[in-house]
Design an enzyme around this catalytic site. Structure first.
Site, short mmCIF file in Angstrom:
data_model
loop_
_atom_site.label_atom_id
_atom_site.label_comp_id
_atom_site.label_asym_id
_atom_site.label_seq_id
_atom_site.Cartn_x
_atom_site.Cartn_y
_atom_site.Cartn_z
CB THR A 1 0.26 -3.65 6.24
OG1 THR A 1 -1.00 -3.82 5.66
CG2 THR A 1 0.97 -2.14 6.21
CG ASP A 2 -2.73 -7.34 3.52
OD1 ASP A 2 -3.09 -6.69 4.50
OD2 ASP A 2 -3.12 -7.40 2.24
CB THR B 1 -0.93 -0.17 1.28
OG1 THR B 1 -1.85 -1.09 1.11
CG2 THR B 1 -1.53 1.33 1.34
N1 ASP Z 1 -2.79 -5.63 0.55
C1 ASP Z 1 -1.66 -4.65 0.94
C2 ASP Z 1 -0.34 -5.33 0.99
O1 ASP Z 1 -0.27 -6.11 1.90
C3 ASP Z 1 -2.09 -3.99 2.27
C4 ASP Z 1 -1.08 -3.07 2.58
O2 ASP Z 1 0.07 -3.00 2.33
O3 ASP Z 1 -1.33 -2.49 3.84
O4 ASP Z 1 0.37 -5.11 0.18
#
Ligand code: ASP
Length: 342
Positions: free
Chosen positions: A101-102, A22
């Site tokens: 973050t995932d 993200t």
């Molecule tokens: N789906 C995204 C990822 O993990 C979520 C994020 O980065 O907050 O790449």
């Protein structure tokens, strides 16, 4: 992918590796914090958006550009090779990695378990895309660099929303808020306050002599996949047939065997009786079964007379990686032993 070098002080170089997420996401509307596509903006542009990084000696490299929900071993293998390469450079003092973050906690755990670096490897992220009215990525990247340049910093850590978390303890706890990570009972390792690090406890343990899991590291380079470990959850109405279906599927595909199962148990790692019976059957087939807990806090405490005796204090997703790495190291040792003259 693209490499950019700005070697103003080559003896004190900080490497920034981009992997997507993200933090590199774009949404059609600035007011949209969720309807974005992750992994769109190049790491060079993310770095350029943080003016405090302008005067530093940086090597910037795009390793991959993905949504980290799709993370997997092939990316870990590439990332591990790049991190190991840069860590070995005498001119490199630290590494920062931007990541979604995932699965951030999984990549952080993988890198720390295999490398235990004596230099800091600081992972950072964002919960809002780069196009947001108030993106959190630039501040997180700035803070990550502060931590990476902090004297005495070592090991793989995660920096998000002003907190520093150890790779071993960190877990994503919130679906959309910017302060999305938590370190459970251990608490954060420290905080970044106005460009200063305030440390609460020690940095992750380092292995001065090079990669900690030397055998696993060599194996990782040579294998296409980690030994397959499935992750199941115990819950009300849990059914053992899911384990039997898994076992028979993998028995029919011997080229891709099921080597282990991690079960996220209820409470203190307890498992529904029906699921437990089926897991014991799997164990009898030679599949390693490890119990862990669905609870966000605490660890699994063992007592006697438990049918499934192997437990882990790690979160279920990290226990899965730990078991896969363990099985990989075991298979490497067995191969070495078998190749010894009788
Ligand atoms: N789906 C995204 C990822 O993990 C979520 C994020 O980065 O907050 O790449």
């Amino acid at each position: 992918m693209k490499n950019e070098t700005k070697q103003k002080h080559p003896a004190n170089t900080l490497v920034i590796l981009g992997t997507g997420g993200t933090i590199a996401g774009r949404a059609p509307l600035a007011s949209d914090n969720v309807g974005y596509v992750a992994g769109q903006v190049g790491i060079g542009d993310l770095v350029a958006a943080v003016p405090t990084l302008n005067d530093l000696a940086l090597d910037v490299e795009q390793v991959v550009q993905i949504d980290s929900k799709d993370m997997g071993f092939s990316v870990w293998k590439t990332l591990l090779a790049r991190v190991a390469f840069h860590l070995e450079r005498p001119d490199v003092t630290s590494i920062v990695i931007t990541h979604g973050t995932d699965t951030l906690e999984e990549t952080a755990f993988f890198l720390q378990t295999v490398l235990r670096p004596s230099k800091p490897v600081v992972m950072t992220c964002a919960m809002r895309p780069s196009t947001a009215l108030m993106p959190d990525g630039p501040q997180n990247l700035h803070d990550a660099v502060v931590v990476a340049r902090h004297t005495g910093a070592q090991g793989v850590v995660v920096v998000c929303a002003g907190s520093i978390h150890s790779a071993i303890d960190v877990t994503k706890m919130h679906t959309y808020q910017v302060d999305a990570f938590d370190s459970g009972d251990a608490g954060p390792l420290g905080r970044v306050e106005q460009g200063e690090v305030r440390l609460f406890r020690n940095w992750p343990t380092a292995c001065e002599a090079g990669p900690f899991h030397t055998v696993a590291c060599q194996q990782i380079e040579s294998v296409g996949n980690l030994p397959y470990v499935a992750l199941l959850t115990s819950h009300a109405d849990a059914d053992g047939n899911v384990v039997r279906a898994l076992s028979s599927y993998f028995l029919a595909h011997p080229e891709h065997p099921l080597c282990g199962i991690v079960v996220a148990g209820t409470g203190n790692g307890t498992v529904h009786g029906r699921l437990e019976t089926a897991l014991c059957e799997a164990q009898a087939l030679g599949i390693r079964v490890v119990r862990t807990s669905r609870c966000a806090r605490g660890r699994v405490l063992t007592h006697s007379k438990q049918l499934l005796s192997e437990v882990s204090s790690l979160s279920p997703v990290k226990a899965r990686i730990a078991l896969a790495l363990d099985l990989l190291a075991e298979s490497a040792i067995n191969e070495q032993t078998n190749s010894l003259p009788a």
